[in-house]
Design an enzyme around this catalytic site. Structure first.
Site, short mmCIF file in Angstrom:
data_model
loop_
_atom_site.label_atom_id
_atom_site.label_comp_id
_atom_site.label_asym_id
_atom_site.label_seq_id
_atom_site.Cartn_x
_atom_site.Cartn_y
_atom_site.Cartn_z
N MET A 182 24.67 -36.46 -28.58
CA MET A 182 24.34 -36.18 -29.98
C MET A 182 25.68 -36.03 -30.68
O MET A 182 26.13 -34.92 -30.98
CB MET A 182 23.48 -34.91 -30.07
N SER A 204 16.66 -30.55 -18.74
CA SER A 204 17.77 -30.15 -19.60
C SER A 204 18.07 -28.67 -19.38
O SER A 204 17.16 -27.84 -19.37
CB SER A 204 17.38 -30.38 -21.07
N HIS A 232 19.43 -33.76 -17.35
CA HIS A 232 19.66 -34.26 -18.71
C HIS A 232 20.80 -33.45 -19.31
O HIS A 232 20.70 -32.23 -19.45
CB HIS A 232 18.35 -34.07 -19.50
N ASP A 274 11.93 -36.47 -25.59
CA ASP A 274 12.78 -35.28 -25.50
C ASP A 274 12.48 -34.29 -26.62
O ASP A 274 12.63 -34.63 -27.79
CB ASP A 274 14.24 -35.74 -25.58
N MET A 289 26.80 -32.19 -27.66
CA MET A 289 26.78 -32.08 -29.13
C MET A 289 28.21 -31.85 -29.64
O MET A 289 28.95 -31.06 -29.05
CB MET A 289 25.92 -30.89 -29.54
N ASP A 343 22.89 -32.57 -22.40
CA ASP A 343 22.95 -32.63 -23.87
C ASP A 343 24.37 -32.38 -24.34
O ASP A 343 24.94 -31.31 -24.07
CB ASP A 343 22.01 -31.56 -24.47
N MET A 356 12.98 -38.79 -29.77
CA MET A 356 13.12 -37.35 -30.01
C MET A 356 11.81 -36.83 -30.61
O MET A 356 11.36 -37.33 -31.64
CB MET A 356 14.28 -37.07 -30.98
N HIS A 358 22.80 -37.40 -22.80
CA HIS A 358 22.29 -37.57 -24.17
C HIS A 358 23.39 -37.16 -25.15
O HIS A 358 23.64 -35.97 -25.34
CB HIS A 358 21.03 -36.69 -24.33
C1 DX5 Z 1 17.40 -31.12 -28.24
C2 DX5 Z 1 17.88 -31.63 -26.91
C3 DX5 Z 1 16.86 -31.48 -25.86
C4 DX5 Z 1 16.50 -30.04 -25.56
C5 DX5 Z 1 15.14 -29.99 -24.96
O1 DX5 Z 1 18.27 -31.47 -29.21
O2 DX5 Z 1 18.21 -32.99 -27.00
O3 DX5 Z 1 17.23 -32.17 -24.67
O4 DX5 Z 1 17.41 -29.42 -24.70
O5 DX5 Z 1 14.79 -28.68 -24.87
P1 DX5 Z 1 13.27 -28.17 -24.97
O6 DX5 Z 1 12.53 -28.81 -23.82
O7 DX5 Z 1 13.40 -26.71 -24.84
O8 DX5 Z 1 12.74 -28.63 -26.29
ZN ZN Z 2 18.40 -34.10 -25.11
#
Ligand code: DX5
Ligand code: ZN
Length: 208
Positions: free
Chosen positions: A64, A6, A29, A171, A33, A31, A133, A62
């Site tokens: 969110m 990520s 990955h 994750d 949001m 992310d 998670m 992913h």
């Molecule tokens: C958190 C994300 C993760 C995050 C992981 O909400 O979904 O993918 O980027 O980051 P680290 O490894 O720093 O926890």
């Molecule tokens: Zn993630």
């Protein structure tokens, strides 16, 4: 163990993506949001789609977001292997999973640290990946929640019980120490542990 990187915490995503492209990391990955499902918001698709300029790795998306249906057609356009959204969304989950399948992309369902594992049961036959998670979703750099170890084991038992071939991905807060809590997983998603390091390949190898 597969590793998905990520770059959420990266201060220079183009540079870090190019460096990750030189490693043997399995996936990038992504992310996403929406500022609603979680309070943070990532860049819009019009910018995110440029990712192909910096990496040739397959993407592990992913979502969110409150409404996966709005995002699935967009992220299906990229070099995407998995699209994962949250089991907590107030939407027709089977419809969203079918939408992903219609693009010939693998399906994922993510579950937050406090949601009952049994919530996943009705959807198990339709998922290729379960994303557990191990932090509250929304930001990188948080600490691994210890209870996640039991939750990973619980999902492993469920998959065996129902004879489901889906993989387990974890994750949040993953590093060379917390990986020992994830022995029942198939894939680890790591952000800050890899990105804050000097040598990305060394960090990735340490998670395998
Ligand atoms: C958190 C994300 C993760 C995050 C992981 O909400 O979904 O993918 O980027 O980051 P680290 O490894 O720093 O926890
Ligand atoms: Zn993630």
């Amino acid at each position: 163990m597969k590793v998905s990187a990520s770059f959420l915490s990266s201060e220079n995503a183009p540079k870090d993506l190019k460096l990750l492209d030189l490693t043997d990391v399995d996936y990038i990955h992504l992310d996403i949001m929406d500022g609603k499902f979680v309070s943070n918001k990532t860049m819009p698709f019009s910018q995110m789609k440029n990712i192909y300029k910096y990496t040739s790795k397959r993407l592990d998306v992913h979502l969110m977001v409150d409404d996966p249906k709005k995002y699935i057609p967009l992220y299906a356009e990229l070099n995407t292997e998995y699209i994962t959204f949250h089991v907590e969304v107030d939407q027709d989950i089977l419809k969203c999973l079918q939408m992903i399948k219609d693009y010939s992309i693998k399906t994922g369902l993510a579950i937050k640290p406090t949601t009952k594992i049994s919530t996943l049961i009705p959807y198990l036959p339709y998922v290729d990946l379960i994303l557990i998670m191990s932090v509250e979703p929304g930001q990188g750099g948080q600490s691994f929640i210890e209870e996640s170890k039991n939750r990973i084991e619980e999902v492993r038992v469920l998959l065996e019980e129902y004879n489901i071939p889906a993989i387990i991905s974890v994750d949040g807060g993953i590093n060379d120490n917390t990986k020992s809590k994830c022995l029942q997983a198939d894939m680890l998603v790591a952000g800050s542990y890899i990105i804050n390091g000097e040598n990305f390949q060394e960090k990735i190898s340490s998670l395998r």
